[in-house]
Design a protein around this motif. Structure first.
Motif, PDB file in Angstrom:
ATOM      1  N   VAL A   1       0.870  -1.208  -0.142  1.00 49.92           N
ATOM      2  CA  VAL A   1       0.000   0.112  -0.119  1.00 49.92           C
ATOM      3  C   VAL A   1       0.948   1.382   0.189  1.00 49.92           C
ATOM      4  N   ALA A   2       1.810   1.087   0.809  1.00 49.99           N
ATOM      5  CA  ALA A   2       2.810   2.400   1.024  1.00 49.99           C
ATOM      6  C   ALA A   2       3.417   2.529  -0.605  1.00 49.99           C
TER       7      ALA A   2
ATOM      8  N   ILE B   1       2.316   1.861  -3.433  1.00 54.06           N
ATOM      9  CA  ILE B   1       1.120   2.360  -4.206  1.00 54.06           C
ATOM     10  C   ILE B   1       0.856   3.982  -4.084  1.00 54.06           C
ATOM     11  N   VAL B   2       0.719   4.291  -2.867  1.00 56.74           N
ATOM     12  CA  VAL B   2       0.627   5.591  -2.298  1.00 56.74           C
ATOM     13  C   VAL B   2       1.696   6.451  -3.050  1.00 56.74           C
ATOM     14  N   PHE B   3       2.973   5.898  -2.788  1.00 60.13           N
ATOM     15  CA  PHE B   3       4.177   6.642  -3.275  1.00 60.13           C
ATOM     16  C   PHE B   3       3.957   6.913  -4.738  1.00 60.13           C
TER      17      PHE B   3
ATOM     18  N   VAL C   1       1.473   7.042  -6.652  1.00 60.13           N
ATOM     19  CA  VAL C   1       0.488   8.022  -6.865  1.00 60.13           C
ATOM     20  C   VAL C   1       0.717   9.237  -6.692  1.00 60.13           C
ATOM     21  N   LEU C   2       1.403   9.421  -5.508  1.00 58.82           N
ATOM     22  CA  LEU C   2       1.823  10.989  -5.187  1.00 58.82           C
ATOM     23  C   LEU C   2       2.863  11.415  -6.231  1.00 58.82           C
ATOM     24  N   ARG C   3       4.009  10.634  -6.593  1.00 61.42           N
ATOM     25  CA  ARG C   3       4.872  11.018  -7.501  1.00 61.42           C
ATOM     26  C   ARG C   3       4.209  11.249  -8.816  1.00 61.42           C
TER      27      ARG C   3
END
Length: 61
Positions: A42-43, A45-47, A49-51
């Motif tokens: 999950v981290a 995927i979030v990273f 998406v944020l990038r």
């Protein structure tokens, strides 16, 4: 009941109690590792998406 029969029953009870605690500990460790893996996925995927969002914002400027 003979002396060896009593010790056999006591041995079986002790073996079951020890096995119960060992299996419980093993499942806790396995669950912790699985949870750690899910958090890492999950981290990631979030990273990503944020990038991706910040890359778009920088390209618009």
């Amino acid at each position: 009941m003979g002396k060896s029969t009593v010790w056999t029953v006591v041995g079986v009870v002790v073996a079951v109690v020890i096995a119960w605690f060992l299996v419980n500990a093993i499942f806790q460790v396995v669950w912790f590792i699985a949870r750690l893996g899910m958090v890492a996925i999950v981290a990631l995927i979030v990273f990503l998406v944020l990038r991706m969002l910040f890359a778009r914002r920088d390209a618009d400027d």
